[in-house]
Design a protein around this motif. Structure first.
Motif, PDB file in Angstrom:
ATOM      1  N   LEU A 159       0.860  -1.180   0.000  1.00 54.09           N
ATOM      2  CA  LEU A 159       0.000   0.000   0.000  1.00 54.09           C
ATOM      3  C   LEU A 159       0.898   1.232   0.000  1.00 54.09           C
ATOM      4  CD1 LEU A 159      -2.643  -1.140   2.651  1.00 54.09           C
ATOM      5  CD2 LEU A 159      -2.722  -1.415   0.158  1.00 54.09           C
ATOM      6  N   MET A 160       1.051   1.861  -1.168  1.00 54.36           N
ATOM      7  CA  MET A 160       2.035   2.918  -1.363  1.00 54.36           C
ATOM      8  C   MET A 160       1.420   4.312  -1.188  1.00 54.36           C
ATOM      9  SD  MET A 160       4.549   0.884  -2.073  1.00 54.36           S
ATOM     10  CE  MET A 160       5.759   2.190  -2.327  1.00 54.36           C
ATOM     11  N   GLY A 169      16.983   2.773   2.543  1.00 55.99           N
ATOM     12  CA  GLY A 169      15.698   2.263   3.022  1.00 55.99           C
ATOM     13  C   GLY A 169      14.817   1.766   1.895  1.00 55.99           C
ATOM     14  N   ALA A 170      14.766   2.541   0.781  1.00 54.99           N
ATOM     15  CA  ALA A 170      13.952   2.140  -0.365  1.00 54.99           C
ATOM     16  C   ALA A 170      14.491   0.872  -1.010  1.00 54.99           C
ATOM     17  CB  ALA A 170      13.901   3.281  -1.384  1.00 54.99           C
ATOM     18  N   ARG A 171      15.798   0.789  -1.164  1.00 53.27           N
ATOM     19  CA  ARG A 171      16.398  -0.401  -1.781  1.00 53.27           C
ATOM     20  C   ARG A 171      16.226  -1.635  -0.896  1.00 53.27           C
ATOM     21  NH1 ARG A 171      19.807  -1.578  -6.196  1.00 53.27           N
ATOM     22  NH2 ARG A 171      19.931  -3.860  -6.237  1.00 53.27           N
ATOM     23  N   ALA A 172      16.232  -1.452   0.418  1.00 51.75           N
ATOM     24  CA  ALA A 172      16.019  -2.584   1.333  1.00 51.75           C
ATOM     25  C   ALA A 172      14.646  -3.204   1.108  1.00 51.75           C
ATOM     26  CB  ALA A 172      16.169  -2.123   2.782  1.00 51.75           C
ATOM     27  N   ILE A 173      13.633  -2.368   0.923  1.00 49.79           N
ATOM     28  CA  ILE A 173      12.287  -2.878   0.666  1.00 49.79           C
ATOM     29  C   ILE A 173      12.240  -3.575  -0.696  1.00 49.79           C
ATOM     30  CG2 ILE A 173       9.859  -2.237   0.336  1.00 49.79           C
ATOM     31  CD1 ILE A 173      10.354   0.144   2.218  1.00 49.79           C
ATOM     32  N   ALA A 174      12.834  -2.941  -1.703  1.00 49.11           N
ATOM     33  CA  ALA A 174      12.837  -3.520  -3.049  1.00 49.11           C
ATOM     34  C   ALA A 174      13.493  -4.897  -3.064  1.00 49.11           C
ATOM     35  CB  ALA A 174      13.555  -2.576  -4.009  1.00 49.11           C
ATOM     36  N   ASP A 175      14.621  -5.020  -2.405  1.00 53.78           N
ATOM     37  CA  ASP A 175      15.324  -6.309  -2.361  1.00 53.78           C
ATOM     38  C   ASP A 175      14.502  -7.367  -1.620  1.00 53.78           C
ATOM     39  OD1 ASP A 175      17.521  -5.462  -3.803  1.00 53.78           O
ATOM     40  OD2 ASP A 175      18.689  -4.892  -2.036  1.00 53.78           O
ATOM     41  N   ALA A 176      13.849  -6.963  -0.520  1.00 55.70           N
ATOM     42  CA  ALA A 176      13.059  -7.913   0.271  1.00 55.70           C
ATOM     43  C   ALA A 176      11.854  -8.402  -0.517  1.00 55.70           C
ATOM     44  CB  ALA A 176      12.614  -7.256   1.574  1.00 55.70           C
ATOM     45  N   VAL A 189       1.547  -7.331  -5.401  1.00 52.85           N
ATOM     46  CA  VAL A 189       0.879  -6.242  -6.122  1.00 52.85           C
ATOM     47  C   VAL A 189       1.119  -4.950  -5.356  1.00 52.85           C
ATOM     48  CG1 VAL A 189      -1.356  -5.286  -6.835  1.00 52.85           C
ATOM     49  CG2 VAL A 189      -0.888  -7.730  -7.127  1.00 52.85           C
ATOM     50  N   ALA A 190       1.432  -3.869  -6.067  1.00 54.46           N
ATOM     51  CA  ALA A 190       1.584  -2.555  -5.439  1.00 54.46           C
ATOM     52  C   ALA A 190       0.367  -1.712  -5.782  1.00 54.46           C
ATOM     53  CB  ALA A 190       2.857  -1.869  -5.919  1.00 54.46           C
ATOM     54  N   TYR A 191      -0.214  -1.080  -4.756  1.00 54.08           N
ATOM     55  CA  TYR A 191      -1.375  -0.214  -4.979  1.00 54.08           C
ATOM     56  C   TYR A 191      -1.045   1.174  -4.452  1.00 54.08           C
ATOM     57  CZ  TYR A 191      -6.200   1.480  -5.026  1.00 54.08           C
ATOM     58  OH  TYR A 191      -7.343   2.200  -5.285  1.00 54.08           O
ATOM     59  N   VAL A 192      -0.989   2.159  -5.374  1.00 56.51           N
ATOM     60  CA  VAL A 192      -0.636   3.530  -5.008  1.00 56.51           C
ATOM     61  C   VAL A 192      -1.894   4.270  -4.561  1.00 56.51           C
ATOM     62  CG1 VAL A 192       0.426   5.679  -5.778  1.00 56.51           C
ATOM     63  CG2 VAL A 192       1.224   3.476  -6.706  1.00 56.51           C
ATOM     64  N   TYR A 202      11.113   3.237  -6.414  1.00 59.53           N
ATOM     65  CA  TYR A 202      12.217   2.283  -6.218  1.00 59.53           C
ATOM     66  C   TYR A 202      11.706   1.035  -5.495  1.00 59.53           C
ATOM     67  CZ  TYR A 202      17.352   1.610  -6.009  1.00 59.53           C
ATOM     68  OH  TYR A 202      18.642   1.184  -6.215  1.00 59.53           O
ATOM     69  N   ALA A 203      10.972   1.236  -4.405  1.00 55.06           N
ATOM     70  CA  ALA A 203      10.532   0.126  -3.566  1.00 55.06           C
ATOM     71  C   ALA A 203       9.525  -0.788  -4.265  1.00 55.06           C
ATOM     72  CB  ALA A 203       9.924   0.672  -2.269  1.00 55.06           C
ATOM     73  N   MET A 204       8.661  -0.218  -5.104  1.00 58.80           N
ATOM     74  CA  MET A 204       7.562  -1.016  -5.675  1.00 58.80           C
ATOM     75  C   MET A 204       7.820  -1.492  -7.100  1.00 58.80           C
ATOM     76  SD  MET A 204       4.589   1.743  -6.634  1.00 58.80           S
ATOM     77  CE  MET A 204       4.776   2.864  -8.036  1.00 58.80           C
ATOM     78  N   ALA A 205       8.911  -1.086  -7.714  1.00 64.64           N
ATOM     79  CA  ALA A 205       9.140  -1.397  -9.132  1.00 64.64           C
ATOM     80  C   ALA A 205       9.137  -2.892  -9.416  1.00 64.64           C
ATOM     81  CB  ALA A 205      10.455  -0.774  -9.594  1.00 64.64           C
ATOM     82  N   GLY A 206       9.538  -3.718  -8.465  1.00 69.91           N
ATOM     83  CA  GLY A 206       9.622  -5.157  -8.693  1.00 69.91           C
ATOM     84  C   GLY A 206       8.318  -5.898  -8.491  1.00 69.91           C
TER      85      GLY A 206
END
Length: 407
Positions: A159-160, A169-176, A189-192, A202-206
């Motif tokens: 939930l973005m 911090g953003a990359r940590a979420i993306a990697d996880a 699924v990312a929901y903005v 950065y965090a939701m791109a994957g």
């Protein structure tokens, strides 16, 4: 007077009247000997009463003992469960407490999609301090995702609603997120819901699919660092204990004594040198390239398109779809329904649920009042201590003025 002589029996019996002769007496009958019939022993009244009382007491005591043991075990299990929950919340993730935000409240775990909010400023961890607004700690959130097993949920919904924040911090979420997908085989699924800019992108791109609510903004793929102050032609500084300032009256200047080229970088009373600018720009270029490569790889957009066309601009939902930053634009009900169906669930029986704050009992036993991974808005009058608001400038995946989080 005639006397009658006494009559005495003679030894021979002569002259004795017949009635005077002794009569034969019958022989006495002997009573028959009693026959002894053994009888079972009879307890004395006291012994019998004592035995009955003792037996009843022992029986009741045994029942009470068993009930006490069972009660103690139940209490220990409940107390242990609470303590485990407290320990989990104090030192790590807490997945057990969930509240339904969409769908059937009676859905099973296999029918439950776990909602992971990414809200406010994205920071590294709680050691980075707090902002005046709410924030998400990327390292803690990454740990939460890393501890999830395939059986814990049917998938994730991010939930973005964030302007971004620290690169780490953003990359940590993306990697996880990527590790979760690989480890469990489940979809994300990312929901903005309003904004997902810079570090949010950065965090939701994957994510397997990105959906934006109507009126939301997405983008700002870029790195920023600063601010750097430069007071030109300053003749003095002035201020009070409550407020500092710079004026042009007086004759006071500020000077740094340093060793090492560029050590006094950031001195607001001198210009940045060409060498200092190049060093910083090279560092920003590295962070920017990493950001661009991540979005390019996971969204299927050529890196050159991101750099030359998208830039660091922010886009509305319709434009973001055209530029492939997101996949669809939907309202909440439609978006959640689409998400659970993407994960192979029946929308009629599935749900989307998020973690809850610790209960009053858990907090009484020492649990933190915050949900692990998040920091609520600081109370009014609190000074921002976030590393993004204080100290030396550092590269940020951020969109907008810092005053919105730092005051």
């Amino acid at each position: 007077m005639t006397s009658t002589p006494d009559q005495h029996p003679s030894p021979t019996g002569e002259g004795s009247p017949a009635s005077a002769l002794p009569q034969a007496q019958p022989m006495p009958m002997m009573a028959p000997a009693p026959v002894f019939v053994p009888q079972p022993p009879r307890e004395r009244s006291f012994r019998r009463g004592f035995g009955l009382g003792a037996g009843a007491s022992l029986g009741a005591g045994g029942v009470l003992l068993i009930l006490g043991i069972v009660g103690s075990l139940i209490t220990a299990l409940i107390y242990g469960s609470v303590l485990a929950s407290v320990a989990s919340n104090a030192n790590g993730p807490r997945i057990s407490g969930l509240e339904t935000i969409w769908g059937s409240p009676t859905a099973t775990t296999a029918q439950t999609v776990l909602a992971i909010p990414v809200e406010g400023a994205i920071e590294g961890d709680s050691g980075d301090g707090l902002t005046l607004t709410s924030s998400t700690y990327g390292y803690e959130l990454a740990r939460t995702l890393d501890e999830l097993k395939a059986a814990d949920a049917a998938g994730l919904v991010l939930l973005m609603n964030t302007p971004g924040g620290s690169v780490n911090g953003a990359r940590a979420i993306a990697d996880a997120v990527e590790r979760y997908q690989s480890r469990t085989g489940k979809k994300v699924v990312a929901y903005v819901r309003g904004l997902s800019a810079s570090g949010g992108m950065y965090a939701m791109a994957g994510a397997d699919k990105i959906i934006a609510d109507y009126g939301s903004l997405v983008g700002s793929i870029g790195i920023i660092m600063g601010p750097f102050s430069r007071y030109k032609d300053v003749v003095s500084t002035s201020g009070t204990i409550l407020e500092s300032g710079v004026t042009t009256t007086g004759g006071i200047t500020e000077e740094y004594l340093t060793q090492g080229t560029g050590k006094d970088f950031g001195d607001p009373f001198r210009d940045m040198t060409a060498q200092e600018r190049k060093v910083l720009m090279d560092g920003l270029a590295n962070e920017y390239d990493g950001f661009v490569d991540w979005v390019s790889t996971h969204r299927g957009i050529p890196a050159s398109t991101i750099k030359d066309d998208l830039g660091a601009f922010i886009y509305d939902g319709k434009t973001a779809i055209a530029k492939k930053l997101i996949d669809a634009q939907m309202g909440p009900d439609e978006a959640f329904r689409d998400a659970v169906q993407l994960m192979g669930l029946d929308a009629a029986t599935a749900r989307v649920a998020r973690r809850t704050a610790p209960s009053a009992l858990e907090q009484l036993l020492g649990a933190s009042s915050r949900i692990y991974g998040y920091q609520a808005a600081a109370p009014s009058g609190t000074k921002a201590t976030s590393a993004m608001c204080t100290g030396a400038p550092r590269p940020l995946a951020w969109h907008g003025p810092m005053s919105t989080i730092c005051g």
